[in-house]
Write an enzyme that holds these catalytic residues in place. Structure first.
Site, mmCIF file in Angstrom:
data_model
loop_
_atom_site.group_PDB
_atom_site.id
_atom_site.type_symbol
_atom_site.label_atom_id
_atom_site.label_comp_id
_atom_site.label_asym_id
_atom_site.label_seq_id
_atom_site.Cartn_x
_atom_site.Cartn_y
_atom_site.Cartn_z
ATOM 1 N N HIS A 45 -11.865 -1.756 7.486
ATOM 2 C CA HIS A 45 -11.303 -0.586 6.827
ATOM 3 C C HIS A 45 -11.940 0.663 7.428
ATOM 4 C CE1 HIS A 45 -8.770 -2.522 3.868
ATOM 5 N NE2 HIS A 45 -9.749 -3.363 3.576
ATOM 6 N N ASP A 79 -8.569 6.440 9.270
ATOM 7 C CA ASP A 79 -7.176 6.133 8.933
ATOM 8 C C ASP A 79 -6.239 7.262 9.330
ATOM 9 O OD1 ASP A 79 -7.934 3.727 7.881
ATOM 10 O OD2 ASP A 79 -7.615 4.265 5.789
#
Length: 397
Positions: A146, A173
């Site tokens: 992540h 991200d």
């Protein structure tokens, strides 16, 4: 955000078709940017496993707040891509598509039999963009991860302080995934306009995160040493480029990096002689920082408002999210808007950061319900009502 109702204002990507298989944050935000720029975006979700952002942060009227932030101006259909019939529907969608966007693991599409090598043969003009944590090659290719993992591996997390701490926002991200993919897609479109050839774009959120520490890469290159975490020129060492606590326990950001801005701040703060009494040398840095710490600790936000308003002082209040949503600059720029959704009522959204003079953004569609446009799109593809009923029965859609 321009909400132009002029039918001629369709955005610079009007006529571009995007098939979006991505879920959660990086890919959907990228496809929303494309949609805001005028592209037709068709979002594909599994009929029995919707985009997880639909279940996150429900508003008072039940609306999926995160999904609403990431999916405006799109149409949504459902396809179970484990079914052969669903793959055939996908191929029909791709016949006139320009871009396919996905965010699976690097071998995810291959395992479903719809990887780039298959699609390239069928659709040589297709621009295929995959966003993954570590890219399609290298030691970490099969690793799960992540945002925090990507920032750790890229060296960004090390520069957050000692000890390192999560940034609190999705830098890898959005910066590494969303915006890097967006710029690559636009470049690939330009290349295809010249050559007629599509291509594969391999976006690694870890690769792209390395670019955030280019400054520190320069320091490494020059000195051969890693910059000191949390104590280098832009990470906390300098007194004129730092965060300070105020009297009421809030914080301000002083970004007066150049001396002319720092002197403007010092004059506004009544500290004109600070750097004359204590020149900005290595031994004086702690002294100057302490003087500023004491100064800010004695002032409230109200006391500092004249300096906030000084155009060259480079002092900013650190706003929380509610304050950002009410900030007059953000509202004037259209970066925070409220849309009246027909089902859920007023909904807060962030606007598009892309401001075009000739092809302004147009708000066309609210974020779609799960599979909202399935029948409409299948009908446009030429499927009959009986065929669509059969797809439902066979769990294809």
């Amino acid at each position: 955000m321009e909400q132009n109702t002029n039918s001629n204002a369709k955005g610079p990507l009007a006529g571009v078709k995007v098939v979006d298989l991505s879920l959660l944050l990086p890919g959907p935000l990228c496809s929303q940017h494309l949609a805001d720029m005028g592209a037709e975006v068709i979002k594909i979700e599994n009929p029995r496993a919707y985009d997880g952002s639909r279940a996150m942060f429900k508003g008072k009227t039940g609306y999926p707040a995160l999904f609403m932030m990431l999916n405006r101006n799109k149409k949504a259909i459902t396809l179970n891509l484990k079914r052969e019939q669903a793959k055939e529907i996908l191929f029909k969608l791709l016949e006139d598509a320009d871009i396919l966007l996905e965010g699976f693991r690097p071998d995810g599409m291959d395992k479903m039999g719809i990887g780039y090598d298959v699609l390239k043969e069928k659709f040589p003009r297709l621009i295929y963009c995959g966003i993954s944590g570590y890219g399609t090659s290298g030691k970490y290719v099969d690793f799960a991860g992540h945002d925090l993992n990507y920032l750790a591996i890229s060296g960004v997390l090390d520069q957050t302080g000692n000890p390192p701490r999560p940034a609190g926002f999705q830098m890898a991200d959005v910066g590494g995934g969303t915006l890097t993919a967006l710029s690559a897609i636009l470049a690939a479109l330009y290349y295809r306009e010249k050559t007629g050839k599509g291509q594969r774009i391999d976006i690694s959120m870890t690769d792209a995160s390395v670019q955030f520490i280019s400054l520190y890469g320069g320091i490494l290159s020059a000195s051969g040493e890693s910059p000191e975490a949390g104590n280098d020129i832009l990470s906390g060492k300098l007194p004129n480029y730092n965060v300070y606590e105020t009297k009421e326990g809030r914080y301000v950001a002083l970004g007066a990096l150049e001396d002319m801005f720092f002197q403007t701040f010092l004059r506004a703060a009544g500290m004109d002689t600070l750097t004359k009494d204590h020149p900005m040398t290595e031994e004086n840095i702690p002294v100057i920082k302490q003087k500023l710490t004491d100064y800010f600790k004695s002032k409230t936000y109200a006391d500092l408002q004249p300096i906030f308003d000084n155009t060259d002082a480079c002092l900013s209040p650190i706003l929380n999210m509610k304050e950002v949503s009410q900030d007059p600059h953000m509202k004037e720029r259209g970066m925070v808007i409220e849309r009246n959704h027909p089902k859920y009522g007023p909904i807060l959204q962030f606007g598009s950061p892309f401001h075009f003079s000739e092809t302004p953004f147009v708000y066309r569609n609210d974020p779609p319900e799960h599979g909202e446009h399935t029948e409409e799109i299948l009908t446009q593809l030429g499927f009959s009502k009986d065929s669509i009923s059969g797809f439902k029965k066979d769990r294809v859609i």
